[in-house]
Motif scaffolding. Sequence first.
Motif, PDB file in Angstrom:
ATOM      1  N   ALA A  15       0.849  -1.207   0.000  1.00 19.95           N
ATOM      2  CA  ALA A  15       0.000   0.000   0.000  1.00 19.95           C
ATOM      3  C   ALA A  15       0.881   1.253   0.000  1.00 19.95           C
ATOM      4  CB  ALA A  15      -0.931  -0.002   1.204  1.00 19.95           C
ATOM      5  N   LEU A  16       1.926   1.261   0.819  1.00 23.30           N
ATOM      6  CA  LEU A  16       2.829   2.409   0.855  1.00 23.30           C
ATOM      7  C   LEU A  16       3.587   2.563  -0.461  1.00 23.30           C
ATOM      8  CD1 LEU A  16       4.127   2.023   4.485  1.00 23.30           C
ATOM      9  CD2 LEU A  16       2.846   3.974   3.591  1.00 23.30           C
ATOM     10  N   THR A  17       3.898   1.458  -1.124  1.00 24.12           N
ATOM     11  CA  THR A  17       4.564   1.526  -2.432  1.00 24.12           C
ATOM     12  C   THR A  17       3.650   2.189  -3.454  1.00 24.12           C
ATOM     13  OG1 THR A  17       5.828  -0.463  -1.905  1.00 24.12           O
ATOM     14  CG2 THR A  17       5.686   0.164  -4.221  1.00 24.12           C
ATOM     15  N   VAL A  18       2.383   1.810  -3.456  1.00 23.35           N
ATOM     16  CA  VAL A  18       1.411   2.427  -4.376  1.00 23.35           C
ATOM     17  C   VAL A  18       1.247   3.913  -4.051  1.00 23.35           C
ATOM     18  CG1 VAL A  18      -1.026   2.451  -5.044  1.00 23.35           C
ATOM     19  CG2 VAL A  18       0.206   0.287  -4.873  1.00 23.35           C
ATOM     20  N   ILE A  19       1.186   4.255  -2.774  1.00 20.49           N
ATOM     21  CA  ILE A  19       1.074   5.658  -2.368  1.00 20.49           C
ATOM     22  C   ILE A  19       2.304   6.442  -2.833  1.00 20.49           C
ATOM     23  CG2 ILE A  19       1.076   7.192  -0.350  1.00 20.49           C
ATOM     24  CD1 ILE A  19      -0.710   5.042   1.024  1.00 20.49           C
ATOM     25  N   ALA A  20       3.492   5.842  -2.722  1.00 18.63           N
ATOM     26  CA  ALA A  20       4.722   6.520  -3.150  1.00 18.63           C
ATOM     27  C   ALA A  20       4.722   6.761  -4.654  1.00 18.63           C
ATOM     28  CB  ALA A  20       5.943   5.695  -2.745  1.00 18.63           C
ATOM     29  N   VAL A  21       4.216   5.806  -5.423  1.00 20.07           N
ATOM     30  CA  VAL A  21       4.147   5.987  -6.880  1.00 20.07           C
ATOM     31  C   VAL A  21       3.183   7.130  -7.211  1.00 20.07           C
ATOM     32  CG1 VAL A  21       3.394   4.913  -9.032  1.00 20.07           C
ATOM     33  CG2 VAL A  21       4.824   3.639  -7.437  1.00 20.07           C
ATOM     34  N   GLY A  22       2.039   7.159  -6.556  1.00 20.07           N
ATOM     35  CA  GLY A  22       1.084   8.252  -6.775  1.00 20.07           C
ATOM     36  C   GLY A  22       1.653   9.605  -6.372  1.00 20.07           C
ATOM     37  N   ALA A  23       2.355   9.632  -5.241  1.00 26.39           N
ATOM     38  CA  ALA A  23       2.953  10.886  -4.782  1.00 26.39           C
ATOM     39  C   ALA A  23       4.049  11.360  -5.726  1.00 26.39           C
ATOM     40  CB  ALA A  23       3.515  10.711  -3.371  1.00 26.39           C
ATOM     41  N   SER A  24       4.782  10.425  -6.329  1.00 26.60           N
ATOM     42  CA  SER A  24       5.805  10.851  -7.292  1.00 26.60           C
ATOM     43  C   SER A  24       5.161  11.458  -8.531  1.00 26.60           C
ATOM     44  CB  SER A  24       6.721   9.691  -7.658  1.00 26.60           C
ATOM     45  OG  SER A  24       6.004   8.691  -8.347  1.00 26.60           O
ATOM     46  N   GLY A  25       3.975  10.961  -8.908  1.00 24.80           N
ATOM     47  CA  GLY A  25       3.246  11.573 -10.018  1.00 24.80           C
ATOM     48  C   GLY A  25       2.792  12.989  -9.689  1.00 24.80           C
ATOM     49  N   VAL A  26       2.311  13.188  -8.464  1.00 25.60           N
ATOM     50  CA  VAL A  26       1.908  14.532  -8.041  1.00 25.60           C
ATOM     51  C   VAL A  26       3.115  15.459  -8.015  1.00 25.60           C
ATOM     52  CG1 VAL A  26       0.980  15.866  -6.090  1.00 25.60           C
ATOM     53  CG2 VAL A  26      -0.086  13.703  -6.744  1.00 25.60           C
ATOM     54  N   LEU A  27       4.238  14.960  -7.511  1.00 24.79           N
ATOM     55  CA  LEU A  27       5.459  15.766  -7.483  1.00 24.79           C
ATOM     56  C   LEU A  27       5.904  16.127  -8.898  1.00 24.79           C
ATOM     57  CD1 LEU A  27       7.795  16.976  -5.841  1.00 24.79           C
ATOM     58  CD2 LEU A  27       8.901  14.741  -5.940  1.00 24.79           C
ATOM     59  N   TYR A  28       5.812  15.179  -9.818  1.00 26.74           N
ATOM     60  CA  TYR A  28       6.175  15.429 -11.210  1.00 26.74           C
ATOM     61  C   TYR A  28       5.296  16.532 -11.807  1.00 26.74           C
ATOM     62  CZ  TYR A  28       6.926  14.514 -16.184  1.00 26.74           C
ATOM     63  OH  TYR A  28       7.211  14.640 -17.506  1.00 26.74           O
ATOM     64  N   GLN A  29       3.990  16.439 -11.553  1.00 23.21           N
ATOM     65  CA  GLN A  29       3.072  17.469 -12.054  1.00 23.21           C
ATOM     66  C   GLN A  29       3.414  18.841 -11.479  1.00 23.21           C
ATOM     67  OE1 GLN A  29       0.644  17.354 -14.343  1.00 23.21           O
ATOM     68  NE2 GLN A  29       1.174  15.221 -14.752  1.00 23.21           N
ATOM     69  N   GLY A  30       3.728  18.865 -10.184  1.00 19.33           N
ATOM     70  CA  GLY A  30       4.076  20.134  -9.549  1.00 19.33           C
ATOM     71  C   GLY A  30       5.358  20.734 -10.090  1.00 19.33           C
ATOM     72  N   LEU A  31       6.323  19.885 -10.400  1.00 22.46           N
ATOM     73  CA  LEU A  31       7.593  20.387 -10.920  1.00 22.46           C
ATOM     74  C   LEU A  31       7.471  20.905 -12.354  1.00 22.46           C
ATOM     75  CD1 LEU A  31      10.051  17.717  -9.490  1.00 22.46           C
ATOM     76  CD2 LEU A  31       9.807  20.087  -8.763  1.00 22.46           C
ATOM     77  N   HIS A  32       6.513  20.375 -13.106  1.00 25.31           N
ATOM     78  CA  HIS A  32       6.342  20.810 -14.486  1.00 25.31           C
ATOM     79  C   HIS A  32       5.236  21.844 -14.656  1.00 25.31           C
ATOM     80  CE1 HIS A  32       9.398  18.269 -15.964  1.00 25.31           C
ATOM     81  NE2 HIS A  32       8.767  17.127 -15.753  1.00 25.31           N
ATOM     82  N   ALA A  33       4.585  22.213 -13.589  1.00 29.92           N
ATOM     83  CA  ALA A  33       3.526  23.229 -13.659  1.00 29.92           C
ATOM     84  C   ALA A  33       4.163  24.620 -13.705  1.00 29.92           C
ATOM     85  CB  ALA A  33       2.612  23.114 -12.442  1.00 29.92           C
ATOM     86  N   PRO A  34       3.429  25.588 -14.266  1.00 32.07           N
ATOM     87  CA  PRO A  34       3.940  26.965 -14.234  1.00 32.07           C
ATOM     88  C   PRO A  34       4.087  27.448 -12.793  1.00 32.07           C
ATOM     89  CG  PRO A  34       1.919  26.806 -15.552  1.00 32.07           C
ATOM     90  CD  PRO A  34       2.168  25.476 -14.956  1.00 32.07           C
TER      91      PRO A  34
END
Length: 85
Positions: A15-34
């Motif tokens: 469950a924590l592995t899945v949460i970490a994958v989702g959080a990395s996606g959110v972080l990726y979106q935040g880093l590429h957002a204006p």
Amino acid sequence: MTATAVRRARQWFWALTVIAVGASGVLYQGLHAPSGPSAAILVLAGGGVLAAAVVQAGRILAVLTGPPRLQRRPPGPRHRPSKEG
């Protein structure tokens, strides 16, 4: 550890592995957002959740794959070697 505890620990690990994958996606979106407050919130939330999930999953993995721990002794008087010969 009992069989139930091991099964529960494995479930939490995945469950924590899945949460970490989702959080990395959110972080990726935040880093590429204006630049702006919403990007900062995405980076802060994604990075914080990612760090927490990775640390907890690592702790669980260390317990599951590490050597078995010694059983604790019940409290009581301890044997002390005598000072005689």
